[in-house]
Design a protein around this motif. Sequence first.
Motif, PDB file in Angstrom:
ATOM      1  N   SER A 143     -11.000   5.771   5.682  1.00  0.00           N
ATOM      2  CA  SER A 143     -12.378   5.612   5.234  1.00  0.00           C
ATOM      3  C   SER A 143     -12.808   4.172   5.485  1.00  0.00           C
ATOM      4  O   SER A 143     -11.968   3.261   5.521  1.00  0.00           O
ATOM      5  CB  SER A 143     -12.507   5.949   3.749  1.00  0.00           C
ATOM      6  OG  SER A 143     -11.673   5.105   2.966  1.00  0.00           O
TER       7      SER A 143
ATOM      8  N   LYS B 203      -3.469   3.115  -2.314  1.00  0.00           N
ATOM      9  CA  LYS B 203      -3.495   2.308  -3.525  1.00  0.00           C
ATOM     10  C   LYS B 203      -2.406   1.261  -3.460  1.00  0.00           C
ATOM     11  O   LYS B 203      -1.492   1.340  -2.654  1.00  0.00           O
ATOM     12  CB  LYS B 203      -3.311   3.186  -4.768  1.00  0.00           C
ATOM     13  CG  LYS B 203      -1.951   3.871  -4.846  1.00  0.00           C
ATOM     14  CD  LYS B 203      -1.827   4.687  -6.115  1.00  0.00           C
ATOM     15  CE  LYS B 203      -0.428   5.291  -6.242  1.00  0.00           C
ATOM     16  NZ  LYS B 203      -0.261   6.064  -7.497  1.00  0.00           N
ATOM     17  N   ASN B 204      -2.484   0.269  -4.338  1.00  0.00           N
ATOM     18  CA  ASN B 204      -1.478  -0.760  -4.426  1.00  0.00           C
ATOM     19  C   ASN B 204      -0.441  -0.405  -5.465  1.00  0.00           C
ATOM     20  O   ASN B 204      -0.756   0.064  -6.540  1.00  0.00           O
ATOM     21  CB  ASN B 204      -2.114  -2.102  -4.785  1.00  0.00           C
ATOM     22  CG  ASN B 204      -2.936  -2.651  -3.655  1.00  0.00           C
ATOM     23  OD1 ASN B 204      -2.622  -2.435  -2.492  1.00  0.00           O
ATOM     24  ND2 ASN B 204      -4.007  -3.365  -3.971  1.00  0.00           N
TER      25      ASN B 204
ATOM     26  N   ALA C  19      -5.066   9.024  -1.007  1.00  0.00           N
ATOM     27  CA  ALA C  19      -5.648   7.812  -1.583  1.00  0.00           C
ATOM     28  C   ALA C  19      -4.712   6.638  -1.327  1.00  0.00           C
ATOM     29  O   ALA C  19      -3.518   6.701  -1.642  1.00  0.00           O
ATOM     30  CB  ALA C  19      -5.880   7.992  -3.078  1.00  0.00           C
TER      31      ALA C  19
ATOM     32  N   ASP D  87     -14.063   1.964   3.625  1.00  0.00           N
ATOM     33  CA  ASP D  87     -13.663   1.028   2.572  1.00  0.00           C
ATOM     34  C   ASP D  87     -12.157   0.896   2.445  1.00  0.00           C
ATOM     35  O   ASP D  87     -11.651   0.138   1.616  1.00  0.00           O
ATOM     36  CB  ASP D  87     -14.275   1.426   1.225  1.00  0.00           C
ATOM     37  CG  ASP D  87     -13.785   2.786   0.723  1.00  0.00           C
ATOM     38  OD1 ASP D  87     -12.878   3.378   1.342  1.00  0.00           O
ATOM     39  OD2 ASP D  87     -14.329   3.249  -0.296  1.00  0.00           O
TER      40      ASP D  87
ATOM     41  N   SER E 220      -5.827   0.332   9.261  1.00  0.00           N
ATOM     42  CA  SER E 220      -6.700   0.271   8.092  1.00  0.00           C
ATOM     43  C   SER E 220      -7.785  -0.765   8.352  1.00  0.00           C
ATOM     44  O   SER E 220      -7.608  -1.672   9.184  1.00  0.00           O
ATOM     45  CB  SER E 220      -5.902  -0.097   6.843  1.00  0.00           C
ATOM     46  OG  SER E 220      -5.297  -1.374   6.994  1.00  0.00           O
TER      47      SER E 220
ATOM     48  N   ALA F  21       0.836  -1.196   0.000  1.00  0.00           N
ATOM     49  CA  ALA F  21       0.000   0.000   0.000  1.00  0.00           C
ATOM     50  C   ALA F  21       0.867   1.242   0.000  1.00  0.00           C
ATOM     51  O   ALA F  21       1.859   1.323   0.706  1.00  0.00           O
ATOM     52  CB  ALA F  21      -0.904  -0.005   1.236  1.00  0.00           C
TER      53      ALA F  21
ATOM     54  N   THR G 134      -9.894   2.949   1.328  1.00  0.00           N
ATOM     55  CA  THR G 134      -9.242   3.537   0.156  1.00  0.00           C
ATOM     56  C   THR G 134      -8.624   4.903   0.425  1.00  0.00           C
ATOM     57  O   THR G 134      -7.822   5.388  -0.375  1.00  0.00           O
ATOM     58  CB  THR G 134     -10.237   3.680  -1.008  1.00  0.00           C
ATOM     59  OG1 THR G 134     -11.295   4.572  -0.614  1.00  0.00           O
ATOM     60  CG2 THR G 134     -10.829   2.329  -1.382  1.00  0.00           C
ATOM     61  N   THR G 135      -8.986   5.538   1.548  1.00  0.00           N
ATOM     62  CA  THR G 135      -8.557   6.911   1.801  1.00  0.00           C
ATOM     63  C   THR G 135      -8.149   7.085   3.261  1.00  0.00           C
ATOM     64  O   THR G 135      -8.782   6.536   4.157  1.00  0.00           O
ATOM     65  CB  THR G 135      -9.692   7.904   1.472  1.00  0.00           C
ATOM     66  OG1 THR G 135     -10.164   7.670   0.151  1.00  0.00           O
ATOM     67  CG2 THR G 135      -9.203   9.334   1.581  1.00  0.00           C
TER      68      THR G 135
END
Length: 302
Positions: free
Chosen positions: A280, A300-301, A298, A282, A239, A6, A284-285
Amino acid sequence: MKQTRAVLAALVSLALLAGCEQHKGFVSAVDYSPDGRLIASGSYDKTVRLWDASKRAHLRTLKGHTGEGYRGFVSAVSFSPDGKTLLSAGYYGDVLLWSVETGELLRTLQGDKASDFNNADFSPDGRLAAASGAQVILWDVQTGARIRAHDGRAFAFSPDGKTLATGSGAGVHLWDIETGDSISKIEMAKTFLKLSFSPDGKTLAVLGHRKPIELWNVETRELIKTLPSPDDSQALAFSPDGKTLASSGLESHTQLWNVDTGELIDTVGYKYGPNQLAFSPDGTTLVVGAHKEVRFYALKND
């Protein structure tokens, strides 16, 4: 095979989009609503603000915290599990419950004016509110009645709502939430700033004053690993999938850690980090206070 990890990509700050609606003081606390639609932020300007998370737009400002100078700043905010109520704690003994829909002040929870509250949260079932300063105090949300207090300057509810972890000078104590009885204790000597359970409840992240972050096995009470975080670290957030831990410090940037390996994944943002970080729902943020702004990153992978 390339390892997936991440990383954070900077998004536009909320304050830039919200224009003049930004806070007038340092942003010290942030939280996401359970449905991910709203963000709450608390500030040194003694206000709590609600924002539309997708539009990055200011919705309303909540005013009710008091105190002279910096002592009145909002140190923590937390949405109830159903998203209908917001809990905010002030650094000078104010603990307030708000209606998210109307912005109405519902109740003031009676604490101790000698307490400089630095953490606040709801229990997973929403029945209890807690805040920690000189003590960890529990209240009944519906009645506002004070239920009990434990020694400690940091606390965390387990995800299943059965256990309360508190950190005092003698170590981390685990309590039965329903009865208040002691379950077990992890011996360690430090001044605690933050405790955080992993989403599966098996790991407890422990942050002490000018100490690295420690990850402990809750069941065996064994130290799993140590993350060499900056001495001034003061905020922690797992997370939603439990694979990443975010931390920030008074004078250091926000850092992302791989929970399994202990690897430092990424460092982002500004110095002078907030008292709270929030992912967030989900995952993602990550939302972070940055001076008078609320900034979004953000996940991300790579």
